[in-house]
Design an enzyme around this catalytic site. Structure first.
Site, mmCIF file in Angstrom:
data_model
loop_
_atom_site.group_PDB
_atom_site.id
_atom_site.type_symbol
_atom_site.label_atom_id
_atom_site.label_comp_id
_atom_site.label_asym_id
_atom_site.label_seq_id
_atom_site.Cartn_x
_atom_site.Cartn_y
_atom_site.Cartn_z
ATOM 1 N N CYS A 8 0.864 -1.185 0.000
ATOM 2 C CA CYS A 8 0.000 0.000 0.000
ATOM 3 C C CYS A 8 0.898 1.232 0.000
ATOM 4 O O CYS A 8 2.099 1.115 -0.285
ATOM 5 C CB CYS A 8 -0.977 -0.017 1.171
ATOM 6 S SG CYS A 8 -0.212 0.093 2.797
ATOM 7 N N ASN A 11 2.320 1.479 4.303
ATOM 8 C CA ASN A 11 2.614 0.232 5.039
ATOM 9 C C ASN A 11 2.317 0.346 6.545
ATOM 10 O O ASN A 11 2.976 -0.266 7.372
ATOM 11 C CB ASN A 11 4.059 -0.245 4.805
ATOM 12 C CG ASN A 11 4.317 -1.694 5.253
ATOM 13 O OD1 ASN A 11 5.391 -2.025 5.711
ATOM 14 N ND2 ASN A 11 3.326 -2.559 5.147
ATOM 15 N N CYS A 13 -1.422 1.027 7.398
ATOM 16 C CA CYS A 13 -2.869 0.768 7.540
ATOM 17 C C CYS A 13 -3.305 -0.495 6.794
ATOM 18 O O CYS A 13 -3.611 -1.515 7.406
ATOM 19 C CB CYS A 13 -3.687 1.951 7.020
ATOM 20 S SG CYS A 13 -3.367 3.516 7.868
ATOM 21 N N ARG A 14 -3.344 -0.441 5.462
ATOM 22 C CA ARG A 14 -3.963 -1.524 4.678
ATOM 23 C C ARG A 14 -3.080 -2.741 4.477
ATOM 24 O O ARG A 14 -3.515 -3.878 4.708
ATOM 25 C CB ARG A 14 -4.403 -0.985 3.295
ATOM 26 C CG ARG A 14 -5.506 0.039 3.367
ATOM 27 C CD ARG A 14 -5.669 0.786 2.065
ATOM 28 N NE ARG A 14 -4.491 1.600 1.759
ATOM 29 C CZ ARG A 14 -4.281 2.256 0.647
ATOM 30 N NH1 ARG A 14 -5.178 2.180 -0.320
ATOM 31 N NH2 ARG A 14 -3.200 2.979 0.471
ATOM 32 N N SER A 15 -1.839 -2.551 4.008
ATOM 33 C CA SER A 15 -1.034 -3.747 3.698
ATOM 34 C C SER A 15 -0.624 -4.548 4.939
ATOM 35 O O SER A 15 -0.601 -5.778 4.875
ATOM 36 C CB SER A 15 0.162 -3.423 2.799
ATOM 37 O OG SER A 15 1.054 -2.519 3.392
ATOM 38 N N ASP A 125 -8.290 4.220 1.331
ATOM 39 C CA ASP A 125 -7.226 4.417 2.313
ATOM 40 C C ASP A 125 -7.805 4.939 3.633
ATOM 41 O O ASP A 125 -8.248 6.087 3.703
ATOM 42 C CB ASP A 125 -6.192 5.401 1.750
ATOM 43 C CG ASP A 125 -4.894 5.353 2.534
ATOM 44 O OD1 ASP A 125 -4.931 4.942 3.711
ATOM 45 O OD2 ASP A 125 -3.850 5.714 1.963
HETATM 46 P P1 4NP Z 1 -1.716 2.963 3.991
HETATM 47 O O1 4NP Z 1 -2.207 4.418 4.486
HETATM 48 O O2 4NP Z 1 -1.157 3.162 2.602
HETATM 49 O O3 4NP Z 1 -2.948 2.129 3.986
HETATM 50 O O4 4NP Z 1 -0.684 2.525 5.001
HETATM 51 C C1 4NP Z 1 -1.364 5.529 4.508
HETATM 52 C C2 4NP Z 1 -0.536 5.735 5.574
HETATM 53 C C3 4NP Z 1 0.263 6.870 5.615
HETATM 54 C C4 4NP Z 1 0.236 7.780 4.567
HETATM 55 C C5 4NP Z 1 -0.590 7.555 3.491
HETATM 56 C C6 4NP Z 1 -1.386 6.439 3.453
HETATM 57 N N1 4NP Z 1 1.054 8.939 4.624
HETATM 58 O O5 4NP Z 1 0.961 9.782 3.690
HETATM 59 O O6 4NP Z 1 1.798 9.125 5.572
#
Ligand code: 4NP
Length: 156
Positions: A8, A11, A13-15, A125
């Site tokens: 994702c 790394n 939240c989702r993955s 997300d």
């Molecule tokens: P993820 O969510 O891709 O599901 O882990 C996010 C976590 C952090 C950020 C973006 C998306 N960020 O911009 O910090």
């Protein structure tokens, strides 16, 4: 050993949620010694951090372990090291394809591609939406279908 990498953006939240759920599903089918599961992020902002609180809460509620999981960034070598690269959304796919070049592109898929009747193609997300419950349902369904597909393909 068959290897699966979930990807994702961050790394956190989702993955990592997908990694923990998929590993748990595989273990429940007695496949823990046959499938290696990992996750990584396109960006490096959260490298070394544990999963987001929202992901931790959901996994804790569902009794799924995320022990020792810390964020890392995708590296070019992942694209040849892993048998299955499973991204959460179209943006991740674009980033991975430009990293991979044309030759590996066919092996990169979106998680919800495995769910034939899914209304959504991307896992939204929750870092921005805050809705970890919807994400859990989507990822769980995706992981169940992905595991079934790998079992069929690899005769596990
Ligand atoms: P993820 O969510 O891709 O599901 O882990 C996010 C976590 C952090 C950020 C973006 C998306 N960020 O911009 O910090």
């Amino acid at each position: 050993m068959i290897s699966v990498l979930f990807v994702c953006l961050g790394n956190i939240c989702r993955s990592p949620m997908a990694e923990a759920i998929f590993r748990d599903l595989a273990a429940k089918k007695g496949l823990e010694g046959k499938i290696r599961t990992d996750s990584a992020g396109i960006g490096g902002w959260h490298v070394g951090n544990p999963p987001h609180e929202g992901t931790q809460e959901i996994l804790h509620r569902e009794g799924i372990s995320f022990e020792g999981m810390l964020a890392r960034q995708v590296r070019e070598q992942d694209l040849t090291d892993f048998d299955y690269i499973i991204a959460m959304d179209a943006e991740n796919i674009g980033s991975l394809r430009s990293m991979a070049g044309l030759k590996k592109a066919a092996q990169i898929k979106r998680l919800l591609d495995y769910v034939d009747d899914s209304d959504l193609a991307d896992v939204p997300d929750p870092y921005y939406t805050g809705n970890f419950d919807v994400v859990y349902q989507l990822i769980r369904s995706g992981c169940e279908h992905l595991l079934a597909s790998i079992q069929e393909e690899k005769q596990l």
